[in-house]
Design a protein around this motif. Sequence first.
Motif, PDB file in Angstrom:
ATOM      1  N   SER A 149       0.836  -1.205   0.000  1.00  0.00           N
ATOM      2  CA  SER A 149       0.000   0.000   0.000  1.00  0.00           C
ATOM      3  C   SER A 149       0.869   1.253   0.000  1.00  0.00           C
ATOM      4  O   SER A 149       2.014   1.232   0.458  1.00  0.00           O
ATOM      5  CB  SER A 149      -0.894   0.006   1.236  1.00  0.00           C
ATOM      6  OG  SER A 149      -1.619   1.214   1.335  1.00  0.00           O
ATOM      7  N   THR A 150       0.314   2.331  -0.524  1.00  0.00           N
ATOM      8  CA  THR A 150       0.980   3.637  -0.449  1.00  0.00           C
ATOM      9  C   THR A 150       0.285   4.551   0.568  1.00  0.00           C
ATOM     10  O   THR A 150       0.654   5.714   0.703  1.00  0.00           O
ATOM     11  CB  THR A 150       0.983   4.320  -1.828  1.00  0.00           C
ATOM     12  OG1 THR A 150      -0.367   4.437  -2.296  1.00  0.00           O
ATOM     13  CG2 THR A 150       1.798   3.512  -2.832  1.00  0.00           C
ATOM     14  N   THR A 152      -0.077   5.882   3.925  1.00  0.00           N
ATOM     15  CA  THR A 152       0.715   5.932   5.148  1.00  0.00           C
ATOM     16  C   THR A 152      -0.146   5.962   6.417  1.00  0.00           C
ATOM     17  O   THR A 152       0.380   5.861   7.518  1.00  0.00           O
ATOM     18  CB  THR A 152       1.626   7.174   5.141  1.00  0.00           C
ATOM     19  OG1 THR A 152       0.822   8.352   4.946  1.00  0.00           O
ATOM     20  CG2 THR A 152       2.653   7.071   4.016  1.00  0.00           C
ATOM     21  N   THR A 158       2.321  -0.743   4.216  1.00  0.00           N
ATOM     22  CA  THR A 158       3.269  -0.113   3.292  1.00  0.00           C
ATOM     23  C   THR A 158       4.573  -0.887   3.203  1.00  0.00           C
ATOM     24  O   THR A 158       5.499  -0.463   2.504  1.00  0.00           O
ATOM     25  CB  THR A 158       3.576   1.336   3.717  1.00  0.00           C
ATOM     26  OG1 THR A 158       4.229   1.329   4.989  1.00  0.00           O
ATOM     27  CG2 THR A 158       2.299   2.164   3.784  1.00  0.00           C
ATOM     28  N   ASP A 175      -2.222  -4.571  -0.044  1.00  0.00           N
ATOM     29  CA  ASP A 175      -2.797  -3.260   0.270  1.00  0.00           C
ATOM     30  C   ASP A 175      -4.261  -3.407   0.670  1.00  0.00           C
ATOM     31  O   ASP A 175      -5.012  -2.436   0.665  1.00  0.00           O
ATOM     32  CB  ASP A 175      -2.643  -2.299  -0.915  1.00  0.00           C
ATOM     33  CG  ASP A 175      -3.359  -2.790  -2.165  1.00  0.00           C
ATOM     34  OD1 ASP A 175      -4.026  -3.848  -2.104  1.00  0.00           O
ATOM     35  OD2 ASP A 175      -3.259  -2.114  -3.210  1.00  0.00           O
ATOM     36  N   ARG A 201       9.949   0.903   0.272  1.00  0.00           N
ATOM     37  CA  ARG A 201      10.988   1.743  -0.327  1.00  0.00           C
ATOM     38  C   ARG A 201      12.379   1.202  -0.022  1.00  0.00           C
ATOM     39  O   ARG A 201      13.262   1.174  -0.893  1.00  0.00           O
ATOM     40  CB  ARG A 201      10.862   3.171   0.214  1.00  0.00           C
ATOM     41  CG  ARG A 201      11.952   4.113  -0.237  1.00  0.00           C
ATOM     42  CD  ARG A 201      11.755   5.496   0.355  1.00  0.00           C
ATOM     43  NE  ARG A 201      11.962   5.533   1.787  1.00  0.00           N
ATOM     44  CZ  ARG A 201      13.162   5.690   2.371  1.00  0.00           C
ATOM     45  NH1 ARG A 201      14.242   5.811   1.616  1.00  0.00           N
ATOM     46  NH2 ARG A 201      13.268   5.744   3.674  1.00  0.00           N
TER      47      ARG A 201
END
Length: 371
Positions: A149-150, A152, A158, A175, A201
Amino acid sequence: MKLRFKKEDLNKGLQSVQKIAQDKSNNISYENGLLIKAIGDMIEFQANDYDMGIRTEVPGIIEEPGEVFIANPFLIELTRRLPGDEIEMIKEDGDTQLLLKGGKLKFECLTINPDDFNEVDIVENGTSSFTTDSITLKDLIDHTSYACSTDTARPIFTGTHIDVSGTTLNMVATDTHRLALKSAELAQPVEQPFKAVIPSRLLMEIARQLPTDIPQDVQIVALRNFMTVRFGNIFIRTRLIEGEFPNYRRVIPTQFTSTVTLNRQEFTAAVERASIVAKDAQYNVINFAIQDGQISLTSQHPDYGTIEDSVSCQIKGEPIRIAFNGKFVLDILKHCHSEEIVLQLKTSSPMLVQDKDEQNCVFVVTPMRAK
């Protein structure tokens, strides 16, 4: 300090730390930059932004030992373009400037007190550890991290979840609308099972560093709130996301009314065509009707029209009508590799997708309300 590098070796070292060391704001910051440390017969490059720390050894000639802390946004780009095959780095004692020489070019840049750099300490032991190889680990990351997932607001989703027990290494990401799971076998069982969630990331940066031409052993050590990854001359320390990852096994469906086998490339092409209209509409909805030896795909845009397409397939079980987000389906298909894939479905339930005859990789996507 006076060092001499082959241009290729220097660039490899800088590339290893650039994502962490790069100062995107063009401002000097203690959380950006890199430390170059030449002591004895070893030259080390380090970068540390507290989420991730990287430490690597670089071949070179040490004419005068020393260390320097640089936070310069132009350094990495400049070394790629320096003429000649040999580059010199010189810093006189008491001077705040570092001199970089290559061919006829000279570049002087400001330095920071190396005592202000938070060095990346190498950790040998933790609560658990295991060894895999670089190709296997990169394959696990590539097949799962895309599904993170993006959002936050829910940080646990994430990251990518690592679940190690016995000789089985599972990596899973979700997600909550889709899930990707891939497993691999370890040569030696772990003494202590462990679970951890790594920020996507940071995991992608690890994947970027992993060698894939020839497999290298990768040692992973887990501690309470961080994990280390070591391979070749590179040592990486990454923070973990706090919290408990949900039981992903419960999300993977086990009961189906329809099983569909079809050509992966033909299906991918049809979904791509349907997505041309669907991708601009809300939620990218594609309707699938599976019956009579084919999958029919329909997508529509309220302003621009409707697309209908179909792909032949083999069906076992009941006919079914169901809708999915076209982008999510395409993301899954990009990570399938067999000539044929298998879809397992049930009305109003998540769809399970696998390469035919491959059991160690599973993709799941939840349905949408049909239009």
